[in-house]
Motif scaffolding. Structure first.
Motif, PDB file in Angstrom:
ATOM      1  N   THR A 249     145.518  86.061  67.981  1.00  0.00           N
ATOM      2  CA  THR A 249     146.547  85.816  66.980  1.00  0.00           C
ATOM      3  C   THR A 249     147.698  85.064  67.634  1.00  0.00           C
ATOM      4  O   THR A 249     148.039  85.321  68.797  1.00  0.00           O
ATOM      5  CB  THR A 249     147.069  87.121  66.353  1.00  0.00           C
ATOM      6  OG1 THR A 249     148.096  86.804  65.400  1.00  0.00           O
ATOM      7  CG2 THR A 249     147.638  88.061  67.395  1.00  0.00           C
ATOM      8  N   ASP A 251     150.678  85.068  66.152  1.00  0.00           N
ATOM      9  CA  ASP A 251     151.880  85.731  65.644  1.00  0.00           C
ATOM     10  C   ASP A 251     152.251  86.880  66.571  1.00  0.00           C
ATOM     11  O   ASP A 251     151.529  87.883  66.642  1.00  0.00           O
ATOM     12  CB  ASP A 251     151.616  86.258  64.230  1.00  0.00           C
ATOM     13  CG  ASP A 251     152.844  86.903  63.611  1.00  0.00           C
ATOM     14  OD1 ASP A 251     153.883  87.004  64.299  1.00  0.00           O
ATOM     15  OD2 ASP A 251     152.753  87.335  62.440  1.00  0.00           O
ATOM     16  N   ASP A 253     154.340  89.152  66.277  1.00  0.00           N
ATOM     17  CA  ASP A 253     154.593  90.393  65.547  1.00  0.00           C
ATOM     18  C   ASP A 253     153.305  91.055  65.069  1.00  0.00           C
ATOM     19  O   ASP A 253     153.336  92.179  64.562  1.00  0.00           O
ATOM     20  CB  ASP A 253     155.491  90.120  64.339  1.00  0.00           C
ATOM     21  CG  ASP A 253     156.882  89.650  64.748  1.00  0.00           C
ATOM     22  OD1 ASP A 253     157.378  90.128  65.793  1.00  0.00           O
ATOM     23  OD2 ASP A 253     157.456  88.800  64.051  1.00  0.00           O
ATOM     24  N   ALA A 254     152.172  90.346  65.213  1.00  0.00           N
ATOM     25  CA  ALA A 254     150.893  90.891  64.755  1.00  0.00           C
ATOM     26  C   ALA A 254     149.987  91.294  65.910  1.00  0.00           C
ATOM     27  O   ALA A 254     148.825  91.632  65.693  1.00  0.00           O
ATOM     28  CB  ALA A 254     150.177  89.867  63.873  1.00  0.00           C
ATOM     29  N   LEU A 256     150.218  93.954  67.958  1.00  0.00           N
ATOM     30  CA  LEU A 256     149.955  95.399  67.907  1.00  0.00           C
ATOM     31  C   LEU A 256     149.843  95.865  66.466  1.00  0.00           C
ATOM     32  O   LEU A 256     150.709  95.548  65.642  1.00  0.00           O
ATOM     33  CB  LEU A 256     151.075  96.168  68.590  1.00  0.00           C
ATOM     34  CG  LEU A 256     150.990  96.431  70.094  1.00  0.00           C
ATOM     35  CD1 LEU A 256     152.247  97.153  70.559  1.00  0.00           C
ATOM     36  CD2 LEU A 256     149.761  97.253  70.450  1.00  0.00           C
ATOM     37  N   ARG A 257     148.807  96.605  66.185  1.00  0.00           N
ATOM     38  CA  ARG A 257     148.712  97.226  64.859  1.00  0.00           C
ATOM     39  C   ARG A 257     148.162  98.639  65.041  1.00  0.00           C
ATOM     40  O   ARG A 257     147.256  98.873  65.843  1.00  0.00           O
ATOM     41  CB  ARG A 257     147.823  96.409  63.935  1.00  0.00           C
ATOM     42  CG  ARG A 257     146.422  96.117  64.454  1.00  0.00           C
ATOM     43  CD  ARG A 257     145.711  95.145  63.544  1.00  0.00           C
ATOM     44  NE  ARG A 257     144.365  94.822  64.031  1.00  0.00           N
ATOM     45  CZ  ARG A 257     143.603  93.868  63.524  1.00  0.00           C
ATOM     46  NH1 ARG A 257     144.038  93.127  62.510  1.00  0.00           N
ATOM     47  NH2 ARG A 257     142.396  93.642  64.020  1.00  0.00           N
ATOM     48  N   PRO A 258     148.719  99.607  64.312  1.00  0.00           N
ATOM     49  CA  PRO A 258     148.280 100.999  64.487  1.00  0.00           C
ATOM     50  C   PRO A 258     146.846 101.209  64.005  1.00  0.00           C
ATOM     51  O   PRO A 258     146.399 100.579  63.044  1.00  0.00           O
ATOM     52  CB  PRO A 258     149.279 101.790  63.639  1.00  0.00           C
ATOM     53  CG  PRO A 258     149.842 100.810  62.672  1.00  0.00           C
ATOM     54  CD  PRO A 258     149.812  99.476  63.333  1.00  0.00           C
ATOM     55  N   HIS A 294     147.020 102.293  69.062  1.00  0.00           N
ATOM     56  CA  HIS A 294     147.164 100.955  68.499  1.00  0.00           C
ATOM     57  C   HIS A 294     145.993 100.078  68.930  1.00  0.00           C
ATOM     58  O   HIS A 294     145.308 100.375  69.907  1.00  0.00           O
ATOM     59  CB  HIS A 294     148.475 100.306  68.962  1.00  0.00           C
ATOM     60  CG  HIS A 294     149.705 100.906  68.373  1.00  0.00           C
ATOM     61  ND1 HIS A 294     150.222 102.118  68.796  1.00  0.00           N
ATOM     62  CD2 HIS A 294     150.524 100.469  67.369  1.00  0.00           C
ATOM     63  CE1 HIS A 294     151.306 102.396  68.096  1.00  0.00           C
ATOM     64  NE2 HIS A 294     151.522 101.413  67.229  1.00  0.00           N
ATOM     65  N   GLU A 295     145.802  99.012  68.204  1.00  0.00           N
ATOM     66  CA  GLU A 295     144.903  97.947  68.630  1.00  0.00           C
ATOM     67  C   GLU A 295     145.762  96.773  69.076  1.00  0.00           C
ATOM     68  O   GLU A 295     146.747  96.428  68.410  1.00  0.00           O
ATOM     69  CB  GLU A 295     143.985  97.516  67.493  1.00  0.00           C
ATOM     70  CG  GLU A 295     142.968  96.455  67.907  1.00  0.00           C
ATOM     71  CD  GLU A 295     142.028  96.098  66.773  1.00  0.00           C
ATOM     72  OE1 GLU A 295     140.858  96.517  66.831  1.00  0.00           O
ATOM     73  OE2 GLU A 295     142.482  95.404  65.831  1.00  0.00           O
ATOM     74  N   ARG A 297     145.713  92.836  69.974  1.00  0.00           N
ATOM     75  CA  ARG A 297     144.997  91.565  69.933  1.00  0.00           C
ATOM     76  C   ARG A 297     145.555  90.604  70.984  1.00  0.00           C
ATOM     77  O   ARG A 297     146.635  90.820  71.521  1.00  0.00           O
ATOM     78  CB  ARG A 297     145.101  90.962  68.527  1.00  0.00           C
ATOM     79  CG  ARG A 297     144.374  91.797  67.487  1.00  0.00           C
ATOM     80  CD  ARG A 297     144.343  91.113  66.130  1.00  0.00           C
ATOM     81  NE  ARG A 297     145.605  91.272  65.423  1.00  0.00           N
ATOM     82  CZ  ARG A 297     145.842  90.754  64.214  1.00  0.00           C
ATOM     83  NH1 ARG A 297     144.913  90.035  63.596  1.00  0.00           N
ATOM     84  NH2 ARG A 297     147.008  90.947  63.633  1.00  0.00           N
TER      85      ARG A 297
END
Length: 319
Positions: A249, A251, A253-254, A256-258, A294-295, A297
């Motif tokens: 990615t 972005d 801000d994208a 890390l995502r839970p 978290h995952e 990317r």
């Protein structure tokens, strides 16, 4: 030879200086990690026998695992094997003289295997195929498939000033959630050097010995004890964990995502098949579920992922 490793006091005994030299190569100047509670005494005997067992071999045969009568075995052939007795807190490593021509395999598949198994079984540690970096005594666990980028992330964490614990094998004491490891090497593919911007760090890695994995992949074996970053001088208290993904990615801000809490246990079981069958797995798994995961990317440069990890550490350390 005596070494404080993974919370245990290891005693290595041999009449072979060549085998003791391999022990020193693996564990010399490794931070002497200690864990709460008792520090058990663990014994590893190393025995060198005559050669002639690996004629014209490009590499030793693969290790075959066996177990029975409270013993664990790793067998290459009749003259190269390890026998481990967790109950007696002892291991025997036998190697032939011609095995000395394969120091990486001898060290990694026999000597280090004995140390890892004794520590995990005798100290009740959860053994993970994982990396870990941190700051101020706090750590983030990096999980994910082989090739997902754990090593690259741990390397760049080291280069960006984070405390480096491990890029491959981490052991966790569930009661305290302290993570320990043998902090000695980082294994870097040649194509990963393009992301290393610092000329001094590039030389350090590119001038390191090259090892060949059983898969055929070749990597630089760069010694992290040579002063190119901060090593974790003591076990790191885990305050976060991420699944490292190969998905890209742009972005920031994208990155890390839970991970939904209902998915964490199943993903951990799938990611850590060996650890999931060991004693202590369930309470460890439950603590990670409670902590939340978290995952992570990939960004355009590993530095972006390190910044995301650093932000996660900051948030968790404020809790």
């Amino acid at each position: 030879m005596h070494k404080q490793l993974l919370g245990g006091r290891f005693h290595f005994e041999s009449t072979s200086q060549a085998l003791l030299d391999l022990v020193e190569a693996a564990y010399g100047d490794v931070p002497p990690h200690r864990l709460p509670f008792l520090t058990p005494e663990l014994h590893v005997q190393l025995r060198l026998v005559p050669g002639g067992h690996l004629p014209n071999a490009m590499e030793p045969p693969p290790v075959q695992m066996q177990s029975g009568m409270d013993l664990l075995f790793g067998v290459i052939n009749a003259a190269n094997y390890v026998v481990i007795s967790p109950r007696q807190r002892q291991a025997l490593v036998v190697a032939s003289e011609d095995m000395l021509a394969f120091p990486y395999h001898l060290r990694y598949e026999l000597i280090e295997f004995a140390v890892f198994v004794l520590a995990a079984r005798c100290l009740g540690l959860v053994p993970l195929h994982a990396a870990c970096v941190g700051r101020e005594g706090r750590g983030v666990l990096l999980l994910g498939d082989s090739g997902a980028g754990k090593t690259t992330l741990a390397l760049h964490g080291l280069l960006e000033g984070m405390e480096f614990l491990s890029e491959d094998a981490v052991f966790v004491q569930t009661e305290s959630m302290l993570a320990t490891a043998v902090t000695n090497y980082v294994h870097v593919k040649n194509d990963a050097l393009r992301f290393v911007d610092d000329a001094k760090a590039q030389r350090w890695i590119s001038e390191s010995p090259v090892i060949r994995r059983r898969s055929g992949v070749e990597k630089f074996e760069a010694d992290v004890r040579s002063g190119h970053g901060r090593l974790a001088k003591a076990p790191l208290k885990l305050v976060g964990a991420v699944f490292v993904s190969s998905e890209m990615t742009d972005d920031p801000d994208a990155l890390l995502r839970p991970v939904p809490k209902g998915d964490i246990a199943a993903r951990l079981d799938a990611d850590q098949a060996y650890a999931a069958g060991q004693a202590g797995w369930l309470p460890f798994q439950q603590k990670l579920v409670q902590m939340g995961m978290h995952e992570l990317r990939r960004g355009g440069h590993p530095r972006a992922s390190v910044e995301a990890l650093s932000d996660l550490l900051d948030r968790r350390m404020r809790l």
